[in-house]
Design a protein around this motif. Structure first.
Motif, PDB file in Angstrom:
ATOM      1  N   LEU A  14       0.829  -1.207   0.000  1.00 15.72           N
ATOM      2  CA  LEU A  14       0.000   0.000   0.000  1.00 15.72           C
ATOM      3  C   LEU A  14       0.859   1.251   0.000  1.00 15.72           C
ATOM      4  O   LEU A  14       0.564   2.218  -0.695  1.00 15.72           O
ATOM      5  CB  LEU A  14      -0.911   0.013   1.223  1.00 15.72           C
ATOM      6  N   VAL A  18       0.576   4.154  -2.749  1.00 17.92           N
ATOM      7  CA  VAL A  18       0.275   5.531  -2.375  1.00 17.92           C
ATOM      8  C   VAL A  18       1.404   6.467  -2.773  1.00 17.92           C
ATOM      9  O   VAL A  18       1.187   7.557  -3.287  1.00 17.92           O
ATOM     10  CB  VAL A  18      -0.018   5.629  -0.863  1.00 17.92           C
ATOM     11  N   LYS A  21       1.229   7.331  -6.327  1.00 17.63           N
ATOM     12  CA  LYS A  21       0.069   8.123  -6.746  1.00 17.63           C
ATOM     13  C   LYS A  21       0.031   9.509  -6.115  1.00 17.63           C
ATOM     14  O   LYS A  21      -0.500  10.440  -6.692  1.00 17.63           O
ATOM     15  CB  LYS A  21      -1.228   7.366  -6.395  1.00 17.63           C
ATOM     16  N   SER A 205      -8.859   2.591  -6.067  1.00 24.09           N
ATOM     17  CA  SER A 205      -7.412   2.640  -6.239  1.00 24.09           C
ATOM     18  C   SER A 205      -6.928   4.079  -6.394  1.00 24.09           C
ATOM     19  O   SER A 205      -5.729   4.344  -6.350  1.00 24.09           O
ATOM     20  CB  SER A 205      -6.988   1.810  -7.458  1.00 24.09           C
ATOM     21  N   MET A 207      -6.091   6.836  -4.688  1.00 22.88           N
ATOM     22  CA  MET A 207      -5.818   7.059  -3.275  1.00 22.88           C
ATOM     23  C   MET A 207      -6.243   8.439  -2.800  1.00 22.88           C
ATOM     24  O   MET A 207      -6.503   8.652  -1.614  1.00 22.88           O
ATOM     25  CB  MET A 207      -4.331   6.843  -2.990  1.00 22.88           C
ATOM     26  N   THR A 210      -9.807   7.499  -1.645  1.00 23.29           N
ATOM     27  CA  THR A 210      -9.886   6.536  -0.534  1.00 23.29           C
ATOM     28  C   THR A 210      -9.189   7.050   0.724  1.00 23.29           C
ATOM     29  O   THR A 210      -9.784   7.088   1.807  1.00 23.29           O
ATOM     30  CB  THR A 210      -9.280   5.189  -0.963  1.00 23.29           C
ATOM     31  N   ILE A 211      -7.938   7.449   0.597  1.00 23.56           N
ATOM     32  CA  ILE A 211      -7.209   7.924   1.775  1.00 23.56           C
ATOM     33  C   ILE A 211      -7.778   9.256   2.248  1.00 23.56           C
ATOM     34  O   ILE A 211      -7.846   9.518   3.454  1.00 23.56           O
ATOM     35  CB  ILE A 211      -5.704   8.047   1.469  1.00 23.56           C
ATOM     36  N   VAL A 234      -3.038   5.155   5.855  1.00 24.62           N
ATOM     37  CA  VAL A 234      -2.579   4.012   5.065  1.00 24.62           C
ATOM     38  C   VAL A 234      -2.528   2.759   5.937  1.00 24.62           C
ATOM     39  O   VAL A 234      -2.955   1.674   5.511  1.00 24.62           O
ATOM     40  CB  VAL A 234      -1.187   4.294   4.443  1.00 24.62           C
ATOM     41  N   VAL A 249      -9.041  -3.388  -4.049  1.00 24.96           N
ATOM     42  CA  VAL A 249      -8.678  -1.984  -4.248  1.00 24.96           C
ATOM     43  C   VAL A 249      -8.688  -1.787  -5.757  1.00 24.96           C
ATOM     44  O   VAL A 249      -7.800  -2.267  -6.463  1.00 24.96           O
ATOM     45  CB  VAL A 249      -7.283  -1.672  -3.660  1.00 24.96           C
TER      46      VAL A 249
END
Length: 322
Positions: A14, A18, A21, A205, A207, A210-211, A234, A249
């Motif tokens: 991960l 991350v 990205k 995916s 990020m 999602t994050i 994360v 993901v």
């Protein structure tokens, strides 16, 4: 990404994803998806020829254009072709920004045809295309309807005069769910990770979405994220994968997981979810998390590999949709 890997392996993977990205130092600043102006707080493959020798080729995201199930055609695109006599080929080839870029990057570097005359990257990826010199400036005379763009979208940092991009659709990142499995809805991160969803959760995916959503659920102001806060999010996601909560993901493929029943709740995008809801008699729903969601835009971009004739036709199409 499987759930039987060790927590350490998943965490390491991960972090690699991350880091590729999103830079830690600039985490969500100015990416068009999670800056102060872009935050909702708490509330296939292309064709082989184009231009003079073929149809106008548009690469876009799935579930992103009106579609007639009976005729298997796109009514507005058909109307454009009929009005202007321009043959068009439409490809739902976007699943994830990085994935799509990886597919065409080598050809772009070589200045070779990439199979598309119009592409539709998200803000932060559009910025990368511009930075690398892979776009063409619009002939503003061919797109007079560009003046219809919303004031809030008219001057992004990566293209302040909108000379190389124009917003195609806005995107909200939030929670989507199967209404039968989640009759009370999914409005918080705790709702997402309810027992009925264990092993049937898919997250994006992308990020930035999602994050970003996880960070806000943890009470973080995502315009001022520290590295420790970022990596805590994360770690949280890695833990949910290793514990068997998150089954995947993914990019736009999460919509297939929802319709097949493999997923019952997701961190997903508003446009996909609204279309899934309309096509499945309310079986699915979507909301912005109570702690805050994300918002960004996908943009019309003309690659510098498009021919002069293809560019002119692309500008006609962009003007038509505006």
């Amino acid at each position: 990404m499987t759930t039987n890997n060790s927590h350490e392996e998943i965490q390491s993977t991960l972090k690699d994803i991350v880091s590729a990205k999103v830079s830690r130092r600039g985490v969500f600043a100015g990416i068009g998806g999670l800056s102060a102006a872009a935050l909702l707080a708490s509330c296939g493959s292309g064709g082989s020829s184009g231009g003079e020798n073929g149809a106008l080729r548009w690469g876009n995201w799935p579930l992103y254009l009106d579609f007639d199930e009976k005729t298997k055609k796109y009514p507005t695109l058909e109307a454009f072709s009929k009005k202007f006599g321009i043959e068009t080929k439409y490809f739902e080839d976007y699943n994830d920004n990085d994935e799509f870029f990886g597919k065409v990057q080598a050809q772009l570097k070589l200045k070779k045809d990439i199979g598309y005359d119009v592409v539709t990257p998200t803000d932060w990826m559009a910025a990368r295309w511009i930075r690398l010199g892979y776009t063409q400036k619009f002939d503003s005379a061919n797109i007079p309807n560009a003046s219809n763009i919303l004031d809030t979208l008219a001057s992004p940092s990566y293209d302040p005069k909108r000379e190389q991009t124009l917003t195609w659709q806005g995107i909200m990142g939030g929670f989507g769910w199967n209404t039968a499995k989640n009759p009370k809805g999914v409005r918080t991160l705790e709702d997402l990770f309810s027992p009925q969803n264990k092993g049937k959760i898919v997250v994006l995916s992308e990020m930035r979405d999602t994050i970003g959503i996880i960070l806000q659920a943890q009470g973080v102001d995502i315009t001022k994220v520290t590295e420790d806060q970022f990596m805590n999010a994360v770690d949280f996601m890695a833990g949910k994968i290793s514990d068997g909560w998150i089954r995947g993901v993914k990019g736009n493929e999460y919509a297939e997981d929802l319709t097949s029943g493999d997923a019952t709740a997701v961190i997903g995008w508003s446009g996909d979810m609204f279309i899934l809801a309309s096509e499945n008699e309310g079986k699915f729903d979507f909301t912005i998390p109570e702690s805050g969601g994300t918002i960004s835009g996908d943009n019309f971009v003309i690659p510098y590999t498009a021919t002069a004739e293809a560019k002119k036709n692309a500008e006609k199409m962009i003007n038509y949709y505006y």
